[in-house]
Each structure stands twice: as C-alpha cells, then as structure tokens.
Design a protein around this motif. Structure first.
Motif, PDB file in Angstrom:
ATOM      1  N   PHE A 169       0.823  -1.205   0.000  1.00 49.55           N
ATOM      2  CA  PHE A 169       0.000   0.000   0.000  1.00 49.55           C
ATOM      3  C   PHE A 169       0.860   1.260   0.000  1.00 49.55           C
ATOM      4  CE2 PHE A 169      -3.714  -2.575   1.111  1.00 49.55           C
ATOM      5  CZ  PHE A 169      -4.681  -1.931   0.369  1.00 49.55           C
ATOM      6  N   ALA A 170       1.946   1.244   0.750  1.00 47.36           N
ATOM      7  CA  ALA A 170       2.839   2.407   0.773  1.00 47.36           C
ATOM      8  C   ALA A 170       3.476   2.626  -0.597  1.00 47.36           C
ATOM      9  CB  ALA A 170       3.923   2.218   1.834  1.00 47.36           C
ATOM     10  N   GLU A 171       3.858   1.544  -1.255  1.00 45.17           N
ATOM     11  CA  GLU A 171       4.434   1.655  -2.598  1.00 45.17           C
ATOM     12  C   GLU A 171       3.382   2.169  -3.587  1.00 45.17           C
ATOM     13  OE1 GLU A 171       6.450  -1.227  -5.998  1.00 45.17           O
ATOM     14  OE2 GLU A 171       6.038  -2.019  -4.011  1.00 45.17           O
ATOM     15  N   PHE A 172       2.158   1.655  -3.483  1.00 46.67           N
ATOM     16  CA  PHE A 172       1.077   2.120  -4.348  1.00 46.67           C
ATOM     17  C   PHE A 172       0.851   3.614  -4.135  1.00 46.67           C
ATOM     18  CE2 PHE A 172      -3.388   3.135  -5.084  1.00 46.67           C
ATOM     19  CZ  PHE A 172      -3.555   2.685  -6.385  1.00 46.67           C
ATOM     20  N   GLU A 173       0.855   4.040  -2.873  1.00 48.49           N
ATOM     21  CA  GLU A 173       0.643   5.448  -2.557  1.00 48.49           C
ATOM     22  C   GLU A 173       1.700   6.324  -3.219  1.00 48.49           C
ATOM     23  OE1 GLU A 173       0.833   8.535   1.216  1.00 48.49           O
ATOM     24  OE2 GLU A 173       1.408   6.446   1.493  1.00 48.49           O
ATOM     25  N   SER A 174       2.961   5.951  -3.092  1.00 46.73           N
ATOM     26  CA  SER A 174       4.017   6.807  -3.645  1.00 46.73           C
ATOM     27  C   SER A 174       3.963   6.850  -5.170  1.00 46.73           C
ATOM     28  CB  SER A 174       5.390   6.343  -3.164  1.00 46.73           C
ATOM     29  OG  SER A 174       5.699   5.070  -3.672  1.00 46.73           O
ATOM     30  N   LYS A 175       3.757   5.708  -5.817  1.00 49.53           N
ATOM     31  CA  LYS A 175       3.702   5.695  -7.285  1.00 49.53           C
ATOM     32  C   LYS A 175       2.472   6.430  -7.811  1.00 49.53           C
ATOM     33  CE  LYS A 175       6.450   1.589  -8.108  1.00 49.53           C
ATOM     34  NZ  LYS A 175       6.483   0.239  -8.685  1.00 49.53           N
ATOM     35  N   PHE A 176       1.326   6.199  -7.167  1.00 54.99           N
ATOM     36  CA  PHE A 176       0.097   6.847  -7.608  1.00 54.99           C
ATOM     37  C   PHE A 176       0.186   8.354  -7.426  1.00 54.99           C
ATOM     38  CE2 PHE A 176      -4.318   8.260  -6.842  1.00 54.99           C
ATOM     39  CZ  PHE A 176      -4.883   7.869  -8.045  1.00 54.99           C
ATOM     40  N   ALA A 177       0.662   8.790  -6.260  1.00 54.08           N
ATOM     41  CA  ALA A 177       0.780  10.227  -5.990  1.00 54.08           C
ATOM     42  C   ALA A 177       1.758  10.882  -6.963  1.00 54.08           C
ATOM     43  CB  ALA A 177       1.235  10.456  -4.552  1.00 54.08           C
ATOM     44  N   GLU A 178       2.852  10.193  -7.251  1.00 57.72           N
ATOM     45  CA  GLU A 178       3.828  10.728  -8.208  1.00 57.72           C
ATOM     46  C   GLU A 178       3.220  10.875  -9.593  1.00 57.72           C
ATOM     47  OE1 GLU A 178       7.807   9.020 -10.365  1.00 57.72           O
ATOM     48  OE2 GLU A 178       7.574   8.606  -8.225  1.00 57.72           O
ATOM     49  N   GLU A 179       2.453   9.889 -10.004  1.00 55.20           N
ATOM     50  CA  GLU A 179       1.815   9.923 -11.334  1.00 55.20           C
ATOM     51  C   GLU A 179       0.761  11.016 -11.414  1.00 55.20           C
ATOM     52  OE1 GLU A 179       1.873   8.687 -15.168  1.00 55.20           O
ATOM     53  OE2 GLU A 179       3.040   7.723 -13.595  1.00 55.20           O
ATOM     54  N   ALA A 195      -6.403   8.131 -19.053  1.00 53.44           N
ATOM     55  CA  ALA A 195      -7.279   6.955 -19.008  1.00 53.44           C
ATOM     56  C   ALA A 195      -6.493   5.679 -18.747  1.00 53.44           C
ATOM     57  CB  ALA A 195      -8.060   6.841 -20.311  1.00 53.44           C
ATOM     58  N   THR A 196      -5.385   5.483 -19.443  1.00 50.50           N
ATOM     59  CA  THR A 196      -4.597   4.259 -19.240  1.00 50.50           C
ATOM     60  C   THR A 196      -3.924   4.238 -17.871  1.00 50.50           C
ATOM     61  OG1 THR A 196      -2.700   5.226 -20.387  1.00 50.50           O
ATOM     62  CG2 THR A 196      -4.175   3.840 -21.684  1.00 50.50           C
ATOM     63  N   THR A 197      -3.519   5.400 -17.406  1.00 50.16           N
ATOM     64  CA  THR A 197      -2.913   5.473 -16.067  1.00 50.16           C
ATOM     65  C   THR A 197      -3.915   5.033 -15.009  1.00 50.16           C
ATOM     66  OG1 THR A 197      -1.421   7.250 -16.724  1.00 50.16           O
ATOM     67  CG2 THR A 197      -1.877   7.025 -14.381  1.00 50.16           C
ATOM     68  N   PHE A 198      -5.140   5.554 -15.104  1.00 49.85           N
ATOM     69  CA  PHE A 198      -6.132   5.186 -14.104  1.00 49.85           C
ATOM     70  C   PHE A 198      -6.611   3.752 -14.273  1.00 49.85           C
ATOM     71  CE2 PHE A 198      -6.234   9.623 -13.050  1.00 49.85           C
ATOM     72  CZ  PHE A 198      -6.309   9.535 -11.679  1.00 49.85           C
ATOM     73  N   GLN A 199      -6.570   3.245 -15.468  1.00 48.80           N
ATOM     74  CA  GLN A 199      -6.922   1.840 -15.666  1.00 48.80           C
ATOM     75  C   GLN A 199      -5.877   0.957 -14.991  1.00 48.80           C
ATOM     76  OE1 GLN A 199      -7.129   0.600 -19.750  1.00 48.80           O
ATOM     77  NE2 GLN A 199      -8.279  -1.237 -19.266  1.00 48.80           N
ATOM     78  N   LYS A 200      -4.609   1.283 -15.187  1.00 45.13           N
ATOM     79  CA  LYS A 200      -3.513   0.510 -14.589  1.00 45.13           C
ATOM     80  C   LYS A 200      -3.578   0.571 -13.058  1.00 45.13           C
ATOM     81  CE  LYS A 200       0.612   2.287 -14.396  1.00 45.13           C
ATOM     82  NZ  LYS A 200       1.940   2.817 -14.702  1.00 45.13           N
ATOM     83  N   TYR A 201      -3.694   1.785 -12.517  1.00 44.03           N
ATOM     84  CA  TYR A 201      -3.729   1.924 -11.063  1.00 44.03           C
ATOM     85  C   TYR A 201      -5.037   1.413 -10.470  1.00 44.03           C
ATOM     86  CZ  TYR A 201       0.705   4.306 -10.967  1.00 44.03           C
ATOM     87  OH  TYR A 201       2.038   4.589 -11.068  1.00 44.03           O
ATOM     88  N   GLY A 202      -6.099   1.453 -11.229  1.00 38.87           N
ATOM     89  CA  GLY A 202      -7.375   0.911 -10.754  1.00 38.87           C
ATOM     90  C   GLY A 202      -7.297  -0.593 -10.556  1.00 38.87           C
ATOM     91  N   MET A 203      -6.657  -1.284 -11.500  1.00 35.71           N
ATOM     92  CA  MET A 203      -6.506  -2.737 -11.357  1.00 35.71           C
ATOM     93  C   MET A 203      -5.589  -3.075 -10.190  1.00 35.71           C
ATOM     94  SD  MET A 203      -6.481  -4.151 -15.314  1.00 35.71           S
ATOM     95  CE  MET A 203      -4.814  -3.640 -15.587  1.00 35.71           C
ATOM     96  N   SER A 241     -11.413   7.480  -6.764  1.00 34.89           N
ATOM     97  CA  SER A 241     -12.456   7.860  -7.737  1.00 34.89           C
ATOM     98  C   SER A 241     -12.555   9.372  -7.873  1.00 34.89           C
ATOM     99  CB  SER A 241     -13.813   7.308  -7.306  1.00 34.89           C
ATOM    100  OG  SER A 241     -13.817   5.919  -7.350  1.00 34.89           O
ATOM    101  N   GLU A 242     -12.426  10.077  -6.760  1.00 38.10           N
ATOM    102  CA  GLU A 242     -12.475  11.536  -6.787  1.00 38.10           C
ATOM    103  C   GLU A 242     -11.316  12.103  -7.614  1.00 38.10           C
ATOM    104  OE1 GLU A 242     -12.157  15.264  -3.627  1.00 38.10           O
ATOM    105  OE2 GLU A 242     -12.274  13.211  -2.869  1.00 38.10           O
ATOM    106  N   ILE A 243     -10.130  11.563  -7.431  1.00 33.94           N
ATOM    107  CA  ILE A 243      -8.966  12.035  -8.204  1.00 33.94           C
ATOM    108  C   ILE A 243      -9.155  11.711  -9.687  1.00 33.94           C
ATOM    109  CG2 ILE A 243      -6.492  11.708  -8.581  1.00 33.94           C
ATOM    110  CD1 ILE A 243      -6.244  11.288  -5.533  1.00 33.94           C
ATOM    111  N   ARG A 244      -9.674  10.519  -9.969  1.00 32.04           N
ATOM    112  CA  ARG A 244      -9.924  10.140 -11.371  1.00 32.04           C
ATOM    113  C   ARG A 244     -10.923  11.090 -12.013  1.00 32.04           C
ATOM    114  NH1 ARG A 244     -11.670   5.007 -10.955  1.00 32.04           N
ATOM    115  NH2 ARG A 244     -13.822   5.653 -10.892  1.00 32.04           N
TER     116      ARG A 244
END
Length: 184
Positions: free
Chosen positions: A64-74, A91-99, A127-130
């Motif tokens: 979760f911490a890794e997801f947080e840092s990568k998602f926030a950076e993106e 769209a592809t970024t949110f599809q990737k991070y959504g999965m 969802s709000e950020i997306r």
C-alpha cells in the motif's frame, strides 16, 4: 531440623541438618517434564503463527505504501504538465492503477475486514482524483479550470490545488488502511 545461614564479612556459610532427606516422586517429575514440554511447544507454535501473520501484514502495508508513492507521483506528474497531458494517458494510467488498487483491496479485505470504512474511503478518494483528472469539457473550451485542446488536457492552478487536496485525502485514506491492517 535446622537450616543455618551466616553472612559474616566476605564469605557465605550454608549448613543443613544431617537428618534432612530429599525425595523425588517419579509421577510428579513426569508431570513437570510433560507440562514444561507442552508449554514450550505451544509457545513455539503460537510464535510461528504470529510471526507469519506479522510478516504478511508488513508486506501488505509495504504494498500500500508503494502504491501510494507511485500513484501520488503519477497524479502530480499529470496535473503539473504545463503543455497539457494526453487524455489517453490519463485513461490508461487510471486503468492501470485501478486494477492494482482492486488487487490490493481484495488482499486487504482479508486483513482489515473489521474496518471496511477505511477501504471504502480509499476507493472514494481514488475515484475523486480520477474524476478531477478525467472530467473534461468539450474541445476548445475551458470549464472549471480544465481546458481540452485536441486530446491534450490542461489544468489551471486553482484546479491543481483541488487535485492536491484530493491527493491529501487519498494519502490519509491509505494511512487509515495501513493502520487497520496492522491493528488486525
């Protein structure tokens, strides 16, 4: 029968009456050995299980911490793009991070089932950020600080502040999930 202790100056003297005898009951000795063995066995088995659970929680928290840092950076990279970012990239970024998020949430539900609220809050914040990043007006117009030119999306400074505020809520939700995993 007497037991005599003497502590003069620098030596210790221990005297026991000669009539004192020691008796060991074999049944009591066997009971003591079996009880000691069972206590050690139970402690070892429980410690192994606890260590395995702790390692699993630690790994999940790390994911979760890794997801947080990568998602926030993106998200920061997308929202701070001065010339605009391609809508398909968003769209592809949110599809990737959504999965990725869905896989993590499925794992977390087995460890944080008592705290479904923090998992729901995390889903809502993503969802709000997306919505903020992909909610675009018609081409060539500026609406609520978002401009669409062809396939390029650009964000006004005020709109970027809204995205950063949502990112703060996302980080708080991730923290709540990590705490609920570690408290399970």
């Amino acid at each position: 029968m007497y037991i005599f202790f003497s502590l003069p100056f620098s030596y210790f003297k221990f005297t026991v009456d000669h009539q004192l005898s020691f008796q060991i009951d074999p049944l009591n000795l066997l009971s003591l050995v079996v009880t000691t063995f069972l206590a050690l066995y139970v402690v070892r088995v429980l410690n192994r299980k606890e260590d395995a659970d702790k390692a699993e929680r630690s790994l999940l928290s790390g994911y979760f911490a890794e997801f947080e840092s990568k998602f926030a950076e993106e998200v920061c990279k997308i929202s701070n793009e001065e010339d605009g970012v391609d809508g398909t990239v968003v769209a592809t970024t949110f599809q990737k991070y959504g999965m990725s998020l869905q896989a993590l949430l499925d794992l977390a539900r087995s460890h944080a089932s008592r705290d479904e609220l923090s998992l729901s809050a995390l889903e809502r914040s993503v969802s709000e950020i997306r919505e903020l990043l992909s909610n675009t007006p018609t081409e060539g117009t500026i609406e609520d600080g978002v401009r669409l030119s062809g396939t390029l999306i650009s964000y006004s400074p005020r709109y970027r502040n809204d995205i950063i505020a949502s990112l703060g809520r996302f980080k708080k939700a991730i923290f709540s999930v990590i705490v609920s995993i570690n408290n399970y």
